[in-house]
Design an enzyme around this catalytic site. Structure first.
Site, PDB file in Angstrom:
ATOM      1  N   ARG A 147      19.147 -13.604  -8.218  1.00  0.00           N
ATOM      2  CA  ARG A 147      19.018 -12.863  -8.434  1.00  0.00           C
ATOM      3  C   ARG A 147      20.254 -12.101  -9.170  1.00  0.00           C
ATOM      4  O   ARG A 147      20.927 -12.782  -9.697  1.00  0.00           O
ATOM      5  CB  ARG A 147      19.391 -12.531  -7.169  1.00  0.00           C
ATOM      6  CG  ARG A 147      19.786 -11.000  -6.615  1.00  0.00           C
ATOM      7  CD  ARG A 147      19.878 -10.936  -4.651  1.00  0.00           C
ATOM      8  NE  ARG A 147      21.579 -11.295  -5.295  1.00  0.00           N
ATOM      9  CZ  ARG A 147      22.589 -11.029  -3.888  1.00  0.00           C
ATOM     10  NH1 ARG A 147      21.540 -10.200  -2.925  1.00  0.00           N
ATOM     11  NH2 ARG A 147      23.446 -11.464  -3.614  1.00  0.00           N
ATOM     12  N   ASP A 178      21.180   0.722   6.981  1.00  0.00           N
ATOM     13  CA  ASP A 178      21.670  -0.065   5.877  1.00  0.00           C
ATOM     14  C   ASP A 178      22.232   0.146   4.453  1.00  0.00           C
ATOM     15  O   ASP A 178      20.758   0.021   3.697  1.00  0.00           O
ATOM     16  CB  ASP A 178      21.715  -1.635   6.679  1.00  0.00           C
ATOM     17  CG  ASP A 178      22.571  -2.236   6.687  1.00  0.00           C
ATOM     18  OD1 ASP A 178      23.318  -2.269   5.281  1.00  0.00           O
ATOM     19  OD2 ASP A 178      22.686  -3.260   6.999  1.00  0.00           O
ATOM     20  N   PHE A 191      19.048  -8.273   5.956  1.00  0.00           N
ATOM     21  CA  PHE A 191      19.803  -9.138   5.609  1.00  0.00           C
ATOM     22  C   PHE A 191      19.443 -10.219   7.096  1.00  0.00           C
ATOM     23  O   PHE A 191      20.597  -9.096   8.644  1.00  0.00           O
ATOM     24  CB  PHE A 191      21.028  -8.892   5.652  1.00  0.00           C
ATOM     25  CG  PHE A 191      22.264  -9.955   5.439  1.00  0.00           C
ATOM     26  CD1 PHE A 191      22.118 -10.211   3.245  1.00  0.00           C
ATOM     27  CD2 PHE A 191      23.279 -10.136   5.881  1.00  0.00           C
ATOM     28  CE1 PHE A 191      22.752 -11.343   3.433  1.00  0.00           C
ATOM     29  CE2 PHE A 191      24.000 -10.905   5.550  1.00  0.00           C
ATOM     30  CZ  PHE A 191      23.699 -11.339   3.892  1.00  0.00           C
ATOM     31  N   TYR A 200      32.438  -4.370  -0.289  1.00  0.00           N
ATOM     32  CA  TYR A 200      33.017  -4.709  -1.532  1.00  0.00           C
ATOM     33  C   TYR A 200      31.513  -4.848  -2.296  1.00  0.00           C
ATOM     34  O   TYR A 200      32.081  -6.077  -3.202  1.00  0.00           O
ATOM     35  CB  TYR A 200      33.687  -5.989  -1.000  1.00  0.00           C
ATOM     36  CG  TYR A 200      32.402  -6.519   0.657  1.00  0.00           C
ATOM     37  CD1 TYR A 200      31.349  -7.100   0.205  1.00  0.00           C
ATOM     38  CD2 TYR A 200      32.642  -6.929   1.459  1.00  0.00           C
ATOM     39  CE1 TYR A 200      30.342  -7.857   1.098  1.00  0.00           C
ATOM     40  CE2 TYR A 200      31.234  -6.793   2.256  1.00  0.00           C
ATOM     41  CZ  TYR A 200      29.837  -7.463   2.349  1.00  0.00           C
ATOM     42  OH  TYR A 200      29.529  -8.292   3.673  1.00  0.00           O
ATOM     43  N   LYS A 201      30.569  -4.424  -2.348  1.00  0.00           N
ATOM     44  CA  LYS A 201      29.344  -4.999  -3.303  1.00  0.00           C
ATOM     45  C   LYS A 201      29.668  -3.672  -4.074  1.00  0.00           C
ATOM     46  O   LYS A 201      30.663  -4.046  -5.333  1.00  0.00           O
ATOM     47  CB  LYS A 201      28.210  -4.964  -2.232  1.00  0.00           C
ATOM     48  CG  LYS A 201      28.451  -6.337  -1.657  1.00  0.00           C
ATOM     49  CD  LYS A 201      26.965  -5.815  -0.350  1.00  0.00           C
ATOM     50  CE  LYS A 201      27.230  -7.350  -0.102  1.00  0.00           C
ATOM     51  NZ  LYS A 201      25.846  -6.833   1.296  1.00  0.00           N
TER      52      LYS A 201
HETATM   53  C1  LIG Z   1      26.456  -7.933   2.865  1.00  0.00           C
HETATM   54  C2  LIG Z   1      25.397  -7.013   4.273  1.00  0.00           C
HETATM   55  C3  LIG Z   1      26.507  -7.509   5.468  1.00  0.00           C
HETATM   56  C4  LIG Z   1      27.213  -8.359   5.076  1.00  0.00           C
HETATM   57  O1  LIG Z   1      27.869  -8.421   6.851  1.00  0.00           O
HETATM   58  P1  LIG Z   1      29.358  -8.285   6.820  1.00  0.00           P
HETATM   59  O2  LIG Z   1      29.858  -8.302   8.365  1.00  0.00           O
HETATM   60  O3  LIG Z   1      29.738  -7.213   6.180  1.00  0.00           O
HETATM   61  O4  LIG Z   1      29.568  -9.117   6.215  1.00  0.00           O
HETATM   62  C5  LIG Z   1      24.765  -7.259   6.006  1.00  0.00           C
HETATM   63  N1  LIG Z   1      24.287  -7.101   6.171  1.00  0.00           N
HETATM   64  C6  LIG Z   1      23.690  -6.566   4.935  1.00  0.00           C
HETATM   65  C7  LIG Z   1      22.091  -5.446   5.054  1.00  0.00           C
HETATM   66  C8  LIG Z   1      24.595  -6.811   3.342  1.00  0.00           C
HETATM   67  O5  LIG Z   1      23.964  -6.832   2.283  1.00  0.00           O
END
Ligand SMILES: *Cc1c(COP(=O)(O)O)cnc(C)c1O
Length: 395
Positions: free
Chosen positions: A354, A182, A113, A207-208
């Site tokens: 997706r 992660d 990400f 939150y996911k």
């Molecule tokens: C959703 C996601 C994030 C989001 O990070 P926030 O700091 O919570 O906004 C970061 N890394 C990955 C791999 C994600 O899927």
């Protein structure tokens, strides 16, 4: 056996909506709104500052962390909550780098990400390290003797491709490096086993698939072998050994507590704590089996009914998380038409449709409705209108 009809009933799912976007924002558990209302009425309002002790606000980041631990193969006292995932990536990566003095290379992949890569790039610039980014399938071969930290997101946010955490961690260790995982698209979606994989650090958001609500706090895990050695780079008072001694110098708290930074988000943690109640009767093997059942049924249904889209996820369920994506040259407009038809997935540039399948509340009826809607939209070309092609600034 986990009762997935019962877990589905624990959520508020809006009428007429088929929700396949829980990999971005999970729906609201009914208990969360009740619990937050009670916290407001009984704790914040009546207890005021005494709530830190009386209502346990102060210890909440670790208590909630213990509940997450079970879902990611970690032990009690090993996980702490706070901040956002991007901050936790920074903390874990900086701590891991410091545990490999003399080595300066961070390895990640282009399926990660962007925020993780941005954080790594900024940290590398600040400490004089080097960030190497290779294609996901090239990661294994790129693990070399100069590596300090292997930093990967287990499940790719676009394709759903799942890395082999245990094998890559072993490779990293053989090369003398540490492994940071992660779990943003893994925790609550697949059967994560950090201890079994012998990982070094892990981070994730809630939150996911964990349904903690927008802005819910992130988590961080440190393997116990590093927990008292990891040097936090964000030295905040809540990670101090004695926060209320107000010493002028920093002394890290023992174990994972040192990864706390500032005041915890008590209201958000309260919502998350209630959201985690749903997980009490869920077995991770059942979760994985259910996820595979749903994603396999979706792939089979779409491939049978929609000749215009191409599978963009691994076909082998063992190599996939709990999401499926397809490509279509007009993916953006197709997704807008789907959303207008009540099926919410999302679009990722340049052409990816997706769909996240959350075993706790999605079922085979959702799969059927999504397949039917997608097939109809592609067949009748109803995506091909002006209003579905205009991109808003924020989607
Ligand atoms: C959703 C996601 C994030 C989001 O990070 P926030 O700091 O919570 O906004 C970061 N890394 C990955 C791999 C994600 O899927």
């Amino acid at each position: 056996m986990t009762d997935f009809a019962a877990t589905r009933r624990a959520f508020h799912l809006p009428q007429g909506i088929t929700y396949l976007d829980g990999n971005s924002l999970g729906p609201m558990p009914v208990a969360a709104s009740e619990r937050v209302a009670r916290m407001m009425a009984e704790e914040w309002s009546e207890m005021l500052i005494t709530g830190w002790n009386k209502a346990g606000w102060y210890v909440q980041p670790r208590k909630v962390g213990d509940r997450i631990a079970r879902l990611i193969g970690a032990g009690p006292g090993q996980v702490v909550m706070g901040d956002t995932l991007s901050i936790k990536v920074f903390q874990a990566l900086s701590a891991a780098l410091a545990l490999r003095p003399g080595r300066r290379v961070i390895l990640s992949d282009s399926g990660n990400f962007p925020s993780d890569l941005y954080v790594a790039e900024g940290l590398a610039r600040a400490v004089g390290a080097e960030l190497r980014v290779v294609a996901p399938e090239e990661v294994e071969a790129a693990i070399t003797g100069d590596l300090a930290v292997l930093m990967l997101t287990e499940v790719d946010y676009r394709t759903g491709r799942r890395h082999d955490m245990a094998a890559l961690t072993t490779r990293a260790h053989d090369a003398g490096a540490l492994a940071l995982w992660d779990l943003a698209h893994s925790a609550g979606a697949v059967d994560v086993d950090l201890t079994g994989a012998d990982a070094d650090f892990a981070v994730g958001c809630t939150y996911k698939y964990l349904n903690g609500g927008p802005g819910a706090p992130a988590f961080i895990w440190t393997h116990p072998r590093h927990a008292d050695a990891a040097q936090p780079i964000l030295q905040g008072w809540m990670g101090h050994d004695a926060p209320f001694a107000f010493d002028l110098g920093y002394r890290p708290a023992p174990g994972i507590e040192r990864m706390r930074v500032g005041t915890p988000p008590v209201i958000a943690l309260t919502a998350l704590d209630a959201a985690l109640d749903v997980w009490d009767d869920v077995g991770l093997a059942d979760l994985r089996a259910r996820s595979i059942e749903l994603t396999e049924a979706f792939i089979a249904g779409v491939e049978a009914a929609c000749p215009d889209v191409v599978l963009n996820s691994p076909r082998d369920p063992a190599r996939r998380g709990s999401q499926v994506s397809f490509r279509h040259p007009q993916g953006y407009a197709v997704m807008q038409a789907l959303i207008a038809a009540g099926v919410i997935g999302d679009f990722r540039a340049p052409d990816v449709l997706r769909f996240g399948f959350a075993p706790l509340y999605n079922d085979l009826d959702d799969v059927g409705r999504a397949v039917d809607a997608l097939a109809r939209i592609l067949r009748d070309g109803s995506w091909n209108v002006e209003r579905f092609q205009q991109r808003a600034a924020v989607t």
